[in-house]
Design an enzyme around this catalytic site. Structure first.
Site, PDB file in Angstrom:
ATOM      1  N   ASP A  54      31.310  29.330 -69.054  1.00 10.13           N
ATOM      2  CA  ASP A  54      31.767  29.425 -67.657  1.00 10.13           C
ATOM      3  C   ASP A  54      30.756  28.812 -66.706  1.00 10.13           C
ATOM      4  O   ASP A  54      29.565  29.109 -66.764  1.00 10.13           O
ATOM      5  CB  ASP A  54      32.010  30.890 -67.290  1.00 10.13           C
ATOM      6  CG  ASP A  54      33.242  31.435 -67.966  1.00 10.13           C
ATOM      7  OD1 ASP A  54      34.346  31.197 -67.475  1.00 10.13           O
ATOM      8  OD2 ASP A  54      33.090  32.084 -69.027  1.00 10.13           O
ATOM      9  N   ASP A  65      26.560  26.591 -72.437  1.00  8.26           N
ATOM     10  CA  ASP A  65      27.166  27.784 -71.885  1.00  8.26           C
ATOM     11  C   ASP A  65      28.639  27.437 -71.594  1.00  8.26           C
ATOM     12  O   ASP A  65      28.999  26.247 -71.554  1.00  8.26           O
ATOM     13  CB  ASP A  65      26.383  28.115 -70.599  1.00  8.26           C
ATOM     14  CG  ASP A  65      27.099  29.116 -69.740  1.00  8.26           C
ATOM     15  OD1 ASP A  65      27.445  30.179 -70.265  1.00  8.26           O
ATOM     16  OD2 ASP A  65      27.314  28.829 -68.546  1.00  8.26           O
TER      17      ASP A  65
END
Ligand SMILES: O=P(O)(O)OC[C@H]1O[C@H](O[C@H]2O[C@H](CO)[C@@H](O)[C@H](O)[C@H]2O)[C@H](O)[C@@H](O)[C@@H]1O
Length: 676
Positions: free
Chosen positions: A124, A122
């Site tokens: 952020d 992922d």
């Protein structure tokens, strides 16, 4: 794009109102909230109760609040989140269910043996710390280097809620695959399977390489644009609100909005969405995410990428997904339910998850954080899987505690809260990773005397080859203990820290399969013998233990004072003393560069042919070009390299002509003391 205004609760839209003809995409991808899919992707409705608008709004607000835990204190100036003692205990408890991926690394590595890894990350909160301004969520260079390294070893993809272009702008690595908009925009490898997949087209990337572009929500583009503009307009008066266009979805950020106004934000988003039954809302970290009602998420993106890479339905593939957010749970679930691979949840607070392992927030550990370390581990694990040498991971935290080594309390340096520190037990040829956290109020370096730092001599933990670890920072030492069976120890090399503790044993055992020329011992007892300093004599009446050093045997206790059997005196006042004399000489053998069980080789002391004698003198520092510099003789132009011949014996005389205690350090590799 048509809008429907006859639905008061867009999150509860009846999917039967939608059709392929209106959106032009396969109906199996529709997934309105409140709707569940059977394994065959057929829609089955849950029409159990009608939900009121008020309920929806209040559940939004609850979700918004829960995305900002209140038990954590934010040190505003440093941006570091501090855990309270209670929260810390809760976190430790939680890691029993979701063990740290770092401490469980050996297990993960063992599972990875003989398998092909595929890594999904992922962006952020995982590769970049969470920051107030979404446009400034930059990843560190250390993180970028770590990601680049893993991508060299095995297929690596970033799956983000951001637009694919934006993530690429942040990451800038062409070695990776990128999936933006929560997996609704995937640029993946060209595979025959992908060609047949609906919504998949052949395209070229920025480097002109042929790729497959999968955009299952392309029909939604005009609608998303429209909603984006409406949301920008409606929220423009709310201070701190920010709307981000993520191409196939829209983010409404409320991180910088006063909590009093969160209800208004929820209301506004709700008002807009009620006209778009084909859009739904999900919650992220202080963000409301508007996205198409499709049965497509990060989990589906993982499956798609595995398939595109020719890695699906293979027993020898181990997918790993690292993420921090609710949207990452879909990917964790896919791995858990498929019973292959591991989800690693990045979180500083306990939460339920479908992940197997956890990692602490990158913002907590600074630039070189737990994620970087995890990625380094994964990259090394890959080489390990090829090379067959296991990895072992240790976490050492050095801090001050009060202890009474000589009976009266004093400040000592503890390792993981213990004095002396824990024993690091490894097996020969292991790749050792030691993450050292400095909780002292001064710089720190940890050294491993006697351990050959093969191809890593700069990791020896002394000034000159290693930069010190500043307070509240960490550094991970990495070295391989090739063919070095024995008892060693570690200690802090800077200043006089070693006289205050911070040390512990380091034992390297043989592989079970490699015989040793003695009976297998019943057990190991580590005894560390050294001077200790106290300003006072050991007072009468204090209980100190004595180890009698006699041929018949010894007994051991945790902390003891050594007393030789023929010496009936009480221990004398202990003063600080380094293991060093002003002139100290030894003979030095350069042993074979290859791995041998008896690295000293065999030699007869009397017949050693000393080929060189070197005198290393330390002098008081002299001023050169306006700076005080340490000297090894009068200031002169000289070369600093010592030439020695492989397998030869040299004599080195160390001379301290300075007025302060000095220590010399022979860094590195194949030097063996054969006499002094
Ligand atoms: O799937 P991800 O890569 O984790 O993206 C999810 C959202 O991340 C970003 O928002 C989050 O990070 C911001 C920067 O640190 C922070 O300010 C915000 O509060 C977080 O929610 C991104 O801006 C969103 O568009 C993504 O949906």
């Amino acid at each position: 794009m048509d809008r429907k205004s006859n639905h008061s609760a867009p999150v509860l839209t009846d999917p039967t109102l939608m059709s392929k003809s209106r959106l032009g995409i396969h109906s199996s991808l529709y997934s309105p909230p409140g709707v569940v899919f059977s394994p065959g992707l057929f829609i089955t409705m849950q029409r159990k109760k009608s939900i009121k608008l008020e309920d929806v709004r209040s559940s939004w607000l609850d979700a918004m609040k829960s995305s900002s835990p209140t038990h954590r204190k934010i040190a505003k100036d440093s941006g570091i989140e501090l855990l309270s003692a209670d929260a810390d205990a809760a976190y430790r408890n939680w890691t029993l269910k979701y063990p740290s991926a770092l401490s469980a690394f050996e297990h993960i590595t063992n599972c990875a043996k003989g398998k092909r890894l595929a890594l999904f990350l992922d962006y952020d909160g995982t590769l970049s710390p969470i920051v107030d301004n979404p446009d400034c969520a930059f990843m560190s260079n250390a993180m970028r280097a770590a990601v680049r390294n893993v991508a060299k070893c095995f297929p690596t993809a970033i799956i983000s809620g951001r637009s694919r272009d934006k993530v690429f702008e942040f990451v800038g690595l062409t070695e990776l695959y990128y999936a933006g908009s929560h997996g609704m925009d995937i640029m993946g490898p060209v595979q025959s399977m992908s060609n047949d997949h609906p919504n998949c087209i052949r395209s070229t990337d920025k480097q002109g390489k042929e790729v497959n572009l999968f955009q299952p929500a392309s029909e939604f583009l005009p609608m998303i644009d429209e909603v984006f503009r409406s949301l920008v307009e409606i929220t423009k008066e709310i201070k701190g609100a920010e709307v981000e266009n993520n191409k196939f979805c829209v983010s409404v950020h409320y991180r910088n909005v006063d909590e009093q106004s969160w209800t208004i934000i929820a209301q506004y988003v709700h008002d807009i969405l009620k006209d778009y039954p084909r859009l739904r809302l999900t919650h992220g970290r202080k963000v409301l995410e508007v996205r198409p009602v499709l049965d497509w998420d990060k989990g589906k993106a993982v499956e798609f990428l595995l398939e595109s890479l020719g890695l699906s339905n293979c027993d020898d593939v181990l997918p790993i997904y690292v993420g921090d957010d609710r949207t990452d749970e879909d990917a964790f679930k896919v791995l858990r339910e498929g019973n292959h691979g591991y989800g690693i949840l990045v979180s500083s607070a306990p939460k339920e998850s479908a992940a197997f392992y956890s990692l602490r927030d990158p913002s907590e550990m600074g630039l070189v954080g737990s994620i970087v370390l995890c990625l380094i581990n994964i990259a090394l694990a890959f080489s390990l899987c090829l090379a067959g040498d296991p990895f072992v991971n240790f976490e050492l935290e050095l801090s001050y505690i009060t202890a009474s080594p000589l009976g009266s309390p004093q400040q000592v340096i503890a390792v993981n809260g213990k004095f002396p520190g824990p024993t690091l037990k490894v097996t020969a040829n292991y790749n050792v990773l030691v993450n050292v956290k400095n909780k002292l109020d001064e710089n720190l370096l940890i050294t491993w005397p006697g351990v050959q730092m093969r191809r890593a001599s700069w990791q020896d933990g002394v000034l000159g080859t290693n930069c010190p670890i500043p307070p509240n920072s960490n550094w991970t030492y990495q070295f391989q203990v090739i063919d070095q069976i024995g008892s060693f120890f570690y200690f802090p090399s800077l200043h006089f820290q070693r006289a205050a503790g911070g040390f512990g044993s380091f034992t390297i055992s043989n592989w079970n399969t490699v015989p040793v020329p003695f009976n297998i011992p019943d057990g190991d007892i580590e005894i560390m013998i050294g001077d200790w300093y106290d300003t006072e004599l050991v007072p009468d009446g204090i209980g100190f233990e004595t180890i009698k050093v006699e041929p018949e045997g010894y007994r051991c206790c945790h902390l003891a004072i050594l007393q030789f059997s023929r010496n009936s005196h009480r221990p004398s006042p202990l003063i600080p003393r380094m293991m060093f004399t002003t002139s100290h000489s030894w003979l030095n053998l350069s042993a074979s560069g290859g791995a041998r069980s008896n690295q000293q080789g065999s030699f007869h002391y009397g017949s050693i042919n000393v080929t060189d004698t070197l005198v290393l003198k330390s002098m008081p520092p002299a001023e050169i070009d306006g700076k005080l510099r340490p000297l090894t003789g009068p200031p002169r132009m000289d070369k600093s390299a010592i030439n020695a011949t492989y397998k030869h014996f040299i004599e080195i005389i160390l001379q301290n002509n300075d007025s302060v205690v000095q220590s010399f350090h022979m860094d590195g590799y194949s030097f063996f003391v054969v006499g002094y």
